[in-house]
Design an enzyme around this catalytic site. Structure first.
Site, PDB file in Angstrom:
ATOM      1  CE1 TYR A 279      -3.739   2.506   0.884  1.00 42.67           C
ATOM      2  CE2 TYR A 279      -1.956   3.590   2.070  1.00 42.67           C
ATOM      3  CZ  TYR A 279      -3.218   3.623   1.515  1.00 42.67           C
ATOM      4  OH  TYR A 279      -3.952   4.778   1.586  1.00 42.67           O
TER       5      TYR A 279
ATOM      6  CD  GLU B 295      -5.918   4.510  -1.347  1.00 35.26           C
ATOM      7  OE1 GLU B 295      -5.963   4.534  -0.110  1.00 35.26           O
ATOM      8  OE2 GLU B 295      -6.908   4.271  -2.054  1.00 35.26           O
TER       9      GLU B 295
END
Ligand code: ADP
Ligand code: MG
Length: 390
Positions: free
Chosen positions: A112, A200
């Site tokens: 992530y 993101e």
């Protein structure tokens, strides 16, 4: 402002961030043609992905990895035209009108990465975790120690020691660390140059042949900087936005639709937030946030009132105005003018204070409109609760 994944990947590609090859299509036929070309070019798998402005698509069946052309066609048929409900779409879900067909990647592990603005320290922050993929919300809740945050001085930029820190947090060494360094520099540059409010990448993956590649991409842009990025502003997809919010935007109203049933009209963002709190304190739920702004004109008030009432969920209206620059008589005239053209079927409570409050009250009293007057905003919320019950 939000854009689609396929658009975000084009922006990232421009900044040198590695992304899979892929194209967008709006038809099943188009998806088959794109998939066929990829298989012909030697792809081992093709991924068909719903393009909506919300994450959580994978778990909702909006991302399908396909090993052959037949399955890719079926996946496109399944996903296109379907209403996807994910934790980020709200209960109504979102209709899929676009698909991204991209090359499947052989994944060794999923990580992530995001860049946001950390308002507490007034610096961009890069957030990473080795536990990436579709469970990141769960990781944040249960094992937050698996998430590492690096704050970057916007003037000095991303430093070498910070790149090492980020690589180490993701367990990237050797050739992967070199790719990691470039990846973070390019991602950070995207964030800064494009005036993003959020970037993101979830997941960023290490492939089986030891390469880094961004498999998902979410880019959010700071609306107030969009005038510097006409190319991005052109990517706006009104299909993905709430129609009432789009309508409110035309009149420069700060309107955000929410899930409750109390329509509220307030001037000033702070007072609007406090009013929403008060509505919840008495056990009701706001149907919207609406700040008509300090210097709203009668026309803006009229439009705000019309938009607020065109939300079918609204079962009661609370107007809380502190007349400073916006005078109470202007507000009253706006409401009366709007109410003339609308059939006000729900109870309304009004609290007015400040400049020209007497004139404002008089205009409302003489209008023939049916409403309740409140002394302060606690009183307003309580009175509304009472009349809504009846
Ligand atoms: P969402 O976050 O909305 O669920 P993602 O784009 O992250 O959508 O996709 C969900 C999952 O699907 C990823 O975590 C990854 O495992 C897999 N996936 C997505 N794109 C690809 C791809 N190009 N190749 C292989 N797997 C993929
Ligand atoms: Mg994702």
């Amino acid at each position: 402002m939000n854009i689609h994944e396929f658009q975000a990947k084009q922006v990232l590609d421009h900044f040198g961030v590695p992304v899979p090859r892929g194209s967008m299509t709006e038809s099943v036929e188009g998806a088959k043609i794109l998939a066929k070309k990829m298989f012909d070019d030697g792809a081992k798998a093709v991924v068909v992905k719903a393009q909506i402005h919300a994450g959580g698509r994978g778990k909702a069946g909006g991302v399908k990895v396909c090993k052959d052309l037949k399955r890719a066609g079926e996946a496109a048929g399944d996903i296109l035209g379907k209403t996807l409900v994910t934790p980020q779409t709200g209960p109504g879900g979102k209709l899929v009108k676009k698909l991204l067909v991209e090359e499947g990647t052989a994944i060794a592990r999923e990580m992530y990465v995001s860049v946001i603005l950390d308002r507490v320290v007034s610096k961009p922050a890069i957030i990473v975790s080795q536990a990436g993929g579709m469970e990141i919300e769960e990781v944040a809740r249960k094992t937050p120690e698996k998430i590492v945050t690096v704050r970057v001085d916007p003037v000095a930029g991303l430093r070498d020691y910070q790149l090492r820190e980020l690589n180490s947090a993701l367990g990237l060494s050797g050739g992967l660390a070199k790719q990691g360094g470039e990846f973070f520099l390019n991602l950070f540059q995207t964030f800064m140059e494009m005036d993003c409010s959020q970037v993101e990448i979830n997941p960023l993956v290490v492939t089986e042949d030891e390469n880094l590649i961004a498999l998902d991409a979410k880019l959010n842009f700071d609306d107030t900087a969009l005038f510097r990025h006409q190319d991005i502003a052109d990517l706006r997809d009104l299909d993905e936005e709430d129609p009432l919010e789009v309508e409110a935007g035309k009149f420069n109203l700060n309107y955000i639709k929410l899930d409750g049933n109390v329509g509220c009209m307030v001037n000033g963002a702070g007072l609007a937030m406090a009013t929403m709190d008060m509505i919840q304190t008495v056990g009701l739920m706001p149907a919207n946030f609406l700040d008509v702004g300090g210097g709203a004109s009668q026309e803006m008030i009229e439009n705000a009132f019309r938009i607020l009432l065109s939300d079918e969920n609204v079962k009661g209206v609370l107007i809380n105005i502190f007349g400073g620059i916006l005078r109470c008589d202007v507000l009253a005239n706006g409401i009366v003018a709007a109410a003339k053209n609308l059939d006000l079927k729900v109870p309304m409570v009004i609290r007015l204070e400040g400049t020209n409050v007497e004139q404002g009250r008089q205009i409302l009293a003489e209008s023939g409109l049916d409403f309740t007057v409140a002394k302060n905003f606690k009183d307003a919320a309580e009175k509304l609760k009472k009349v809504m019950k009846n």
